[in-house]
Design a protein around this motif. Sequence first.
Motif, PDB file in Angstrom:
ATOM      1  N   SER A  51       0.844  -1.201   0.000  1.00 57.37           N
ATOM      2  CA  SER A  51       0.000   0.000   0.000  1.00 57.37           C
ATOM      3  C   SER A  51       0.875   1.245   0.000  1.00 57.37           C
ATOM      4  O   SER A  51       1.920   1.267   0.657  1.00 57.37           O
ATOM      5  N   ASN A  86       1.612   0.332  -9.076  1.00 57.99           N
ATOM      6  CA  ASN A  86       1.080   0.191 -10.433  1.00 57.99           C
ATOM      7  C   ASN A  86      -0.232  -0.587 -10.371  1.00 57.99           C
ATOM      8  O   ASN A  86      -0.256  -1.809 -10.514  1.00 57.99           O
ATOM      9  N   GLU A  87      -1.315   0.131 -10.162  1.00 59.68           N
ATOM     10  CA  GLU A  87      -2.647  -0.478 -10.012  1.00 59.68           C
ATOM     11  C   GLU A  87      -3.060  -1.284 -11.237  1.00 59.68           C
ATOM     12  O   GLU A  87      -3.831  -2.238 -11.118  1.00 59.68           O
ATOM     13  N   SER A  88      -2.562  -0.936 -12.415  1.00 54.71           N
ATOM     14  CA  SER A  88      -2.979  -1.650 -13.627  1.00 54.71           C
ATOM     15  C   SER A  88      -2.542  -3.117 -13.612  1.00 54.71           C
ATOM     16  O   SER A  88      -3.117  -3.945 -14.311  1.00 54.71           O
ATOM     17  N   ARG A  90      -3.059  -5.166 -11.272  1.00 50.05           N
ATOM     18  CA  ARG A  90      -4.104  -5.975 -10.624  1.00 50.05           C
ATOM     19  C   ARG A  90      -4.988  -6.642 -11.687  1.00 50.05           C
ATOM     20  O   ARG A  90      -5.390  -7.794 -11.533  1.00 50.05           O
ATOM     21  N   ASP A  91      -5.289  -5.918 -12.748  1.00 47.69           N
ATOM     22  CA  ASP A  91      -6.126  -6.451 -13.824  1.00 47.69           C
ATOM     23  C   ASP A  91      -5.319  -7.072 -14.960  1.00 47.69           C
ATOM     24  O   ASP A  91      -5.846  -7.862 -15.742  1.00 47.69           O
TER      25      ASP A  91
END
Length: 133
Positions: A51, A86-88, A90-91
């Motif tokens: 986080s 890098n939240e991207s 996750r998908d």
Amino acid sequence: MKKVDELNLPDDLQYTQSHEWARSEGEKLKVGLTDYAQDQMGEVVFVELPSPGESFRQKEVFSTVESVKAVAEVYMPVGGKIALVNESLRDDPEMVNRDPYGQGWLVEIEPDEPSQVQDMFDSAGYRKMVRGG
């Protein structure tokens, strides 16, 4: 798997013995897995990210990356605080495979001691280390 001489190892990065890279971006460092690491792991299927705001010491585990072959721990190249993740991933965790030095980055950190970057390899030193030299 790629041969050592086929690895993409940009000269503007620093590399760790545990196969992370770091790129200086002003006061921060962007961090990810090397081309060698992603190649050895095979298809990445999941990335566990820390986080923002969490702090880690140099060489402390901050992430795990799961592939079809194994689960690998990812270590901090320098001590510091997580500024951005890098939240991207996750998908689209396979971005680590497709673009390890670009869109496949893992975190951006605010280093406690930027001088710790000097403990890392340049591209030639990292290639030599991977080769076993």
